[in-house]
Design a protein around this motif. Structure first.
Motif, mmCIF file in Angstrom:
data_model
loop_
_atom_site.group_PDB
_atom_site.id
_atom_site.type_symbol
_atom_site.label_atom_id
_atom_site.label_comp_id
_atom_site.label_asym_id
_atom_site.label_seq_id
_atom_site.Cartn_x
_atom_site.Cartn_y
_atom_site.Cartn_z
ATOM 1 N N GLY A 107 -31.053 -81.709 -13.464
ATOM 2 C CA GLY A 107 -30.211 -80.612 -13.000
ATOM 3 C C GLY A 107 -28.728 -80.948 -13.054
ATOM 4 O O GLY A 107 -27.888 -80.130 -12.680
ATOM 5 N N SER A 108 -28.415 -82.151 -13.539
ATOM 6 C CA SER A 108 -27.009 -82.578 -13.583
ATOM 7 C C SER A 108 -26.216 -81.948 -14.719
ATOM 8 O O SER A 108 -24.989 -81.914 -14.675
ATOM 9 N N THR A 109 -26.927 -81.466 -15.752
ATOM 10 C CA THR A 109 -26.207 -80.929 -16.917
ATOM 11 C C THR A 109 -26.628 -79.491 -17.223
ATOM 12 O O THR A 109 -27.806 -79.148 -17.198
ATOM 13 N N ILE A 110 -25.642 -78.675 -17.489
ATOM 14 C CA ILE A 110 -25.859 -77.260 -17.780
ATOM 15 C C ILE A 110 -25.282 -76.939 -19.150
ATOM 16 O O ILE A 110 -24.141 -77.292 -19.436
ATOM 17 N N GLY A 111 -26.083 -76.294 -19.981
ATOM 18 C CA GLY A 111 -25.614 -75.845 -21.294
ATOM 19 C C GLY A 111 -25.551 -74.333 -21.329
ATOM 20 O O GLY A 111 -26.568 -73.676 -21.071
ATOM 21 N N ILE A 112 -24.399 -73.788 -21.625
ATOM 22 C CA ILE A 112 -24.221 -72.331 -21.670
ATOM 23 C C ILE A 112 -24.135 -71.915 -23.133
ATOM 24 O O ILE A 112 -23.123 -72.093 -23.792
ATOM 25 N N LEU A 113 -25.237 -71.346 -23.603
ATOM 26 C CA LEU A 113 -25.436 -71.120 -25.033
ATOM 27 C C LEU A 113 -24.885 -69.778 -25.513
ATOM 28 O O LEU A 113 -24.933 -68.791 -24.773
ATOM 29 N N PRO A 114 -24.420 -69.705 -26.763
ATOM 30 C CA PRO A 114 -23.979 -68.421 -27.328
ATOM 31 C C PRO A 114 -25.136 -67.471 -27.637
ATOM 32 O O PRO A 114 -24.935 -66.270 -27.721
ATOM 33 N N VAL A 115 -26.331 -68.007 -27.825
ATOM 34 C CA VAL A 115 -27.477 -67.210 -28.285
ATOM 35 C C VAL A 115 -28.361 -66.749 -27.131
ATOM 36 O O VAL A 115 -28.182 -67.154 -25.978
ATOM 37 N N ILE B 89 -28.538 -72.013 -19.972
ATOM 38 C CA ILE B 89 -28.154 -70.632 -19.687
ATOM 39 C C ILE B 89 -27.941 -69.959 -21.045
ATOM 40 O O ILE B 89 -27.023 -70.315 -21.786
ATOM 41 N N ALA B 90 -28.831 -69.020 -21.360
ATOM 42 C CA ALA B 90 -28.770 -68.331 -22.651
ATOM 43 C C ALA B 90 -28.036 -67.014 -22.452
ATOM 44 O O ALA B 90 -28.469 -66.176 -21.658
ATOM 45 N N THR B 91 -26.918 -66.843 -23.158
ATOM 46 C CA THR B 91 -26.094 -65.670 -22.870
ATOM 47 C C THR B 91 -26.280 -64.528 -23.874
ATOM 48 O O THR B 91 -26.196 -63.360 -23.487
ATOM 49 N N GLY B 92 -26.454 -64.853 -25.152
ATOM 50 C CA GLY B 92 -26.449 -63.790 -26.162
ATOM 51 C C GLY B 92 -25.082 -63.163 -26.359
ATOM 52 O O GLY B 92 -24.984 -62.053 -26.878
ATOM 53 N N PHE B 93 -24.014 -63.862 -25.944
ATOM 54 C CA PHE B 93 -22.656 -63.300 -26.033
ATOM 55 C C PHE B 93 -21.805 -63.956 -27.122
ATOM 56 O O PHE B 93 -20.588 -63.823 -27.103
ATOM 57 N N SER B 94 -22.457 -64.684 -28.049
ATOM 58 C CA SER B 94 -21.732 -65.325 -29.150
ATOM 59 C C SER B 94 -20.637 -66.247 -28.591
ATOM 60 O O SER B 94 -20.841 -66.855 -27.550
ATOM 61 N N ASP C 226 -31.631 -67.318 -27.116
ATOM 62 C CA ASP C 226 -32.810 -68.190 -27.040
ATOM 63 C C ASP C 226 -32.471 -69.468 -26.271
ATOM 64 O O ASP C 226 -31.741 -70.318 -26.755
ATOM 65 N N LYS C 227 -33.029 -69.602 -25.067
ATOM 66 C CA LYS C 227 -32.659 -70.729 -24.221
ATOM 67 C C LYS C 227 -33.219 -72.063 -24.710
ATOM 68 O O LYS C 227 -32.829 -73.122 -24.201
ATOM 69 N N ASP C 228 -34.098 -72.029 -25.691
ATOM 70 C CA ASP C 228 -34.666 -73.285 -26.188
ATOM 71 C C ASP C 228 -33.796 -73.951 -27.248
ATOM 72 O O ASP C 228 -34.185 -74.965 -27.828
ATOM 73 N N LEU C 229 -32.618 -73.417 -27.499
ATOM 74 C CA LEU C 229 -31.763 -73.979 -28.548
ATOM 75 C C LEU C 229 -30.704 -74.955 -28.026
ATOM 76 O O LEU C 229 -29.811 -75.372 -28.764
ATOM 77 N N SER C 230 -30.807 -75.336 -26.749
ATOM 78 C CA SER C 230 -29.893 -76.356 -26.215
ATOM 79 C C SER C 230 -30.171 -77.712 -26.837
ATOM 80 O O SER C 230 -31.290 -77.973 -27.303
ATOM 81 N N ASN C 231 -29.170 -78.603 -26.790
ATOM 82 C CA ASN C 231 -29.415 -79.982 -27.208
ATOM 83 C C ASN C 231 -30.409 -80.626 -26.225
ATOM 84 O O ASN C 231 -30.570 -80.161 -25.095
ATOM 85 N N PRO C 232 -31.094 -81.697 -26.652
ATOM 86 C CA PRO C 232 -32.218 -82.221 -25.848
ATOM 87 C C PRO C 232 -31.818 -82.868 -24.518
ATOM 88 O O PRO C 232 -32.696 -83.194 -23.720
ATOM 89 N N PHE C 233 -30.513 -83.041 -24.273
ATOM 90 C CA PHE C 233 -30.086 -83.672 -23.028
ATOM 91 C C PHE C 233 -29.618 -82.662 -21.972
ATOM 92 O O PHE C 233 -29.161 -83.043 -20.904
#
Lengths: 173, 173, 173, 173
Positions: D63-71, D85-90, D73-80
């Motif tokens: 829970g120490s790291t949060i990735g806020i993605l442009p897409v 957080i999948a936004t779909g906002f480019s 699909d929440k499974d597209l974060s890097n493995p760490f």
């Protein structure tokens, strides 16, 4: 002398030989006849029909129809859209269609249209639904979405009724 | 026959008696003279100037200027905007201004303009900056923002040069 | 070993002495008991209840609850939110709550919740609704939102049933 | 006792054998050592490095790291990334990374990073840039982005300096 901006929402997948498509096309024509500007989601089905109809109005001028797209590529609008707004915000672009409108008119529709009706209710926009086109427009005809507003969704059975109601609502603003 | 959509970005706080304001106003007029449509952020400074200028073109028709607002309230556009697109997406609405444009023209500008220039570079839009208007338009004139593109930001010193360049870029598309 | 992310959506205005509030609080506790992470809209009503409940789990650790806010100010989350995500995207932030979740659980709810249910359907997320909490969760229990999916909204009458269903859905992924 | 949220921004394309990557990895470790939470864009380069580094801290918990993605699909974060957080906002998702942070730390970076620095300046966030990592972090070291703020971008040459500065800024809040 800014033109009223009327959002038309509805199913993106209906085909040309449906009642909903015919209604949307006729609605597009009559809204332009009255001097209004049309906002939609820029894609297929009802969105194509309403923009196609707009072009058959004798009052049509370039710039009468706006498509607000979910994607970043502005060239993906249907061929009857005059002004493409490319958002890159996926289905959250529905907020923009609603927020930018003076009145929201709904024809048939599935989950995408439902999210727009919910946003329209929450953002306090006047809503008109066609109760003879199936989908969420029919299900929510004359209903309230929740108790935060005192009105109900205005419902109509014909383009003629819809145009009368649009003009009445605008005159009360 | 869709009109090219030209985004004009720049400082939202400059006042009427500045060079940047005069340039933006003249640019607005000349872009409409050429039959283009103007996209901007809908607020003050350069955004007001370019829409004001649009109205002084003999080629101006209602619908020539679009303001894409950060807020949900479409009535907060400057008085020269014809079509208000209310996003409710705060400064992230800059993505929409850029994505919806064929070419981005930049006049002066601070951090807001800088984010738009960065988006324009990332979304691979042709960029023209006025190098005599200060701000980020001047700082980035003839520069690359990063190495992902082979071109540089096109820079101009006059509205005349800008219009020639806009037409040249559009003809190559 | 990423924790499943469960979105809990529902009315933002219900008060503490309602069934929906009690259910949301109990649901929050049990979801954390099971080792899941909670996503919500970060504000009041069901969103506060579920985060408050999370803290009463013996399995609770800081970071168990995430609030995804409509505003730009991250300090406006309810006091039980551990991680505030400030979007500045108004009600369009609902897209993020849904897209970031593995499963969506719905309790009562008005127009805001309805837009989230519509997004969840459109983004193909498994949905569980409490049919004994009124609002849209009850209205859409065991229903389809449109014909684009073959399933219906899963409906439950107790937190115990909801937890069993969440675990079953996750095990099938 | 909410953890401070530190955004780390920077080039998404640098490879593992670069100074910037090493610095980002070390920074990730030390930020977690201090009990902070890491926010990033969830993708490659600096974003991967900082999340990878986080995991090597003895103070790391899930829970120490949060990735806020442009897409979407929440499974597209890097493995760490722990929390996707999948936004779909480019690329407009950059607004969320910045608005959700207490402090923004910048390492190298091209146009994407530049848009984040511009947003950070506009949203009045404290900014720390590594001036020995090239890119926009170096170009804007000790600079102002515009005159709307009285401070400059804080610049550092080592992770040690960065951590001292982060702690100092947080203690002044």
């Amino acid at each position: 002398m800014v033109k009223p901006q009327i959002a038309i929402i509805g199913s993106g997948t209906i085909s040309e030989n449906t009642t909903a498509y015919s209604i949307a096309r006729e609605l597009g024509e009559k809204l332009i006849d009255e001097g209004f500007r049309i906002l939609c989601g820029g894609l297929g089905g009802v969105m194509t029909a309403v923009c196609e109809g707009a072009r058959s109005s004798s009052n049509y001028t370039e710039g009468s129809t706006i498509g607000i797209l979910p994607v970043l590529d502005k060239d993906l609008s249907n061929p009857f859209v005059d002004i493409s707004i490319a958002t890159g915000f996926s289905i959250a672009r529905n907020q923009i269609i609603i927020a930018s409108s003076d009145i929201v008119v709904s024809i048939s529709g599935g989950s995408g249209t439902l999210s727009e009706l919910a946003f329209a209710w929450q953002l306090n926009k006047p809503i008109i639904s066609f109760q003879n086109t199936g989908g969420w427009s029919e299900k929510l005809a004359n209903q309230k979405i929740d108790d935060s507003r005192i009105d109900t969704i205005n419902s109509v059975n014909s383009v003629r009724e819809a145009i009368i109601l649009v003009k009445e609502i605008l005159s009360e603003k």
